[in-house]
Write an enzyme that holds these catalytic residues in place. Structure first.
Site, PDB file in Angstrom:
ATOM      1  N   SER A 118     -35.571 -46.290   8.326  1.00 52.54           N
ATOM      2  CA  SER A 118     -35.583 -45.152   9.253  1.00 52.54           C
ATOM      3  C   SER A 118     -36.718 -45.238  10.271  1.00 52.54           C
ATOM      4  CB  SER A 118     -35.679 -43.843   8.467  1.00 52.54           C
ATOM      5  OG  SER A 118     -36.634 -43.964   7.451  1.00 52.54           O
ATOM      6  N   SER A 124     -36.656 -42.118   1.702  1.00 55.65           N
ATOM      7  CA  SER A 124     -36.410 -42.706   0.383  1.00 55.65           C
ATOM      8  C   SER A 124     -36.541 -44.226   0.431  1.00 55.65           C
ATOM      9  CB  SER A 124     -35.002 -42.313  -0.078  1.00 55.65           C
ATOM     10  OG  SER A 124     -34.628 -43.045  -1.214  1.00 55.65           O
ATOM     11  N   ASN A 125     -35.903 -44.858   1.425  1.00 54.72           N
ATOM     12  CA  ASN A 125     -35.915 -46.324   1.414  1.00 54.72           C
ATOM     13  C   ASN A 125     -37.311 -46.876   1.684  1.00 54.72           C
ATOM     14  OD1 ASN A 125     -36.028 -47.491   4.343  1.00 54.72           O
ATOM     15  ND2 ASN A 125     -34.822 -45.627   4.469  1.00 54.72           N
ATOM     16  N   GLU A 141     -28.938 -36.946   1.411  1.00 57.02           N
ATOM     17  CA  GLU A 141     -27.731 -37.743   1.146  1.00 57.02           C
ATOM     18  C   GLU A 141     -27.076 -37.315  -0.172  1.00 57.02           C
ATOM     19  OE1 GLU A 141     -28.114 -42.090   1.232  1.00 57.02           O
ATOM     20  OE2 GLU A 141     -26.470 -42.176  -0.213  1.00 57.02           O
TER      21      GLU A 141
HETATM   22  S1  SF4 Z   1     -27.385 -48.587   6.819  1.00 58.80           S
HETATM   23 FE1  SF4 Z   1     -29.228 -47.307   7.110  1.00 58.80          FE
HETATM   24  S2  SF4 Z   1     -28.426 -45.244   7.462  1.00 58.80           S
HETATM   25 FE2  SF4 Z   1     -26.787 -46.449   6.542  1.00 58.80          FE
HETATM   26  S3  SF4 Z   1     -26.958 -46.087   4.359  1.00 58.80           S
HETATM   27 FE3  SF4 Z   1     -28.172 -47.922   4.806  1.00 58.80          FE
HETATM   28  S4  SF4 Z   1     -30.236 -47.179   5.138  1.00 58.80           S
HETATM   29 FE4  SF4 Z   1     -28.881 -45.401   5.267  1.00 58.80          FE
END
Ligand code: SF4
Length: 496
Positions: free
Chosen positions: A453, A410-411, A314
């Protein structure tokens, strides 16, 4: 809790006892197994059936272990849900492990009958498990068979060489230590599910883009970078004909290519046009919003400081949107970042950062550049924020938090950090095979969540595997309900 290991043969019991683990010899064959199971109805704790088995597939060699996902006997099939978790433990101990169905037959199976069993999908055959497993009577139960003979070398011939039996004996001995640790982790527990958890709207949209393209155009379909950062999603799509590439020059001319949810820098779009590729953009709309902000600030002559992790897909995409982007990961880097004009600085953030830490970095930037401007609203997306809030809320009531997600997500990694900052141990697991019961041995309450994810089906798998480690009282701690949905790209919006 205690573990009872059942071993039909003397040699099998010997292997288990050599590891310092008690074993009950049940005798060979169906009748002996049935009698032994009837005697065992007062046993406490977990039950493991361990012994030799006949391999049914060419990929098996003597000394390999098969952990049964189900046992198929003449009276039907008995599922064993915790197989992958146990297999993961055995693999981490250095053993070669397969998971799959084990067939139990009352007589030695050879020749054509054995070929028929192999064709049914069973990985191994034995003469007792189907009659011993019912002795568990609802308690945790596992079946582990060490392969002594293989399709090319059936039991009667293999025993003559002894080599297969030796390899299987060694494997059983080593496996017994692992089974003892598995038994130690068995106890009643509470499990608190975080809400929200797992796939966000951007991830669901990206996966749907790929699935629709596969349906409409058929394989091969190219995707630049991992469509989302999850090993299971990627492996599943690869099996269906998706080819993941790092760069656009790996895609043949005129082919179909999807851009991942993390977004792409403009140079990738130009290159795709030059190579006459048909592109479909699965960039999450919330990432596209950050790209638009980067272009807007750069157009007004600002240096953009992007708070994020250098090298993340990203960040690479956003960096490409403006010539003067500086990436900083923490407050120390923010305090030292160099810009051309300190009066014309803007900041943006990666969408999947930890909310608390990002606040510190932005404070450091504000101190350094008092006139700094930022996005209209926070770039950290709703899904990241909600999942972190949910973990922060449940962590104090848990002894350990399990986060389902891949190491490059990452998340997901931020969720581990959020739980740890709340004072609770946390572990990142790709699936149930990565769960080490040693983490849970003293845990009365487990928290369970998943990164944006990771699909919910992986959470369900981990939950099922944990339920095999003793009675589980499951509840959910929900901080908010999500209703966000993103439309598909226009070219894919047609009715199905
Ligand atoms: S909604 Fe999901 S894919 Fe979109 S920025 Fe947030 S974590 Fe990333």
């Amino acid at each position: 809790m205690s573990l009872t290991v059942l071993t039909p043969l003397r040699l099998e019991a010997h292997a288990v006892r050599k590891a310092g683990v008690e074993a009950v010899r049940t005798g060979m064959g169906a009748r002996a197994a049935r009698r032994a199971a009837a005697r065992l109805d007062t046993v406490d704790g977990a039950l493991a059936v361990m012994g030799f088995g006949g391999g049914l597939h060419d990929g098996l060699v003597a000394g390999d272990l098969v952990v049964a996902t189900e046992v198929r006997g003449p009276a039907g099939t008995q599922p064993l849900l915790g197989a992958e978790l146990l297999a993961g433990m055995l693999r981490r101990a250095g053993l070669r492990v397969h998971t799959g169905p084990v067939a139990s037959r009352a007589r030695l199976v050879t020749g054509a009958a054995r070929a028929r069993l192999a064709a049914s999908g069973a990985l191994a055959v034995d003469m007792e498990s189907a009659w011993l497993v019912p002795a568990a009577a609802g308690r945790p139960v596992a079946v582990v068979r060490a392969i002594v003979d293989t399709p090319g070398r059936e039991l009667h011939r293999a025993l003559a060489t002894v080599a297969g039996a030796r390899a299987a004996h060694r494997a059983l001995r080593r496996a017994a230590t692992v089974l003892a640790a598995w038994g130690d982790a068995v106890r009643p527990r509470a499990l608190v599910l975080a809400g929200p958890r797992a796939s966000c709207a951007g991830v669901e949209r990206a996966i749907e883009v790929v699935e629709r393209m596969l349906e409409q155009e058929g394989p091969p379909l190219y995707v630049r970078k991992q469509i989302v950062h999850n090993a299971h999603v990627v492996a599943d799509l690869e099996r269906r004909g998706v080819i993941f590439v790092d760069e656009i020059d790996e895609v043949p001319e005129h082919a179909n290519v999807v851009f991942s949810a993390h977004g792409v820098p403009p140079r990738v779009r130009s290159e795709a046009t030059r190579r006459r590729l048909r592109t479909v953009d699965a960039t999450c709309p919330l990432v596209s919003k950050v790209h638009a902000e980067a272009r807007r600030f750069a157009g007004r002559g600002y240096t953009v400081v992007l708070v994020g992790h250098d090298g993340h897909d990203e960040v690479e995409g956003t960096r490409g949107e403006a010539p003067a982007i500086r990436v900083v990961a923490d407050a120390r880097e923010a305090a030292n970042v160099e810009v051309e004009d300190p009066d014309r600085v803007a900041y943006l953030t990666q969408t999947t950062l930890a909310v608390d830490e990002t606040r510190d970095v932005i404070d450091a930037l504000r101190e350094r550049f008092p006139g700094i401007v930022g996005p209209g609203s926070d770039d950290i997306c709703y899904a990241t924020q909600n999942r972190q809030d949910a973990v922060r809320a449940l962590a104090p009531e848990c002894d350990v938090v399990l986060v389902v997600g891949s190491a490059n997500s990452s998340n997901s990694r931020r969720l581990v950090e959020v739980a740890e900052r709340a004072g609770t141990a946390a572990r990142l697991v790709d699936d149930e095979s990565h769960v080490d019961p040693a983490w849970l041995a003293r845990a009365g309450t487990i928290g369970l969540t998943a990164g944006a994810s990771a699909p919910e089906r992986l959470v369900a798998r981990v939950l099922d595997a944990l339920a095999v480690l003793g009675p589980l009282e499951v509840s959910e701690h929900t901080v908010t309900r999500e209703t966000t949905r993103f439309k598909l790209p226009p070219e894919l919006r047609g009715e199905r």
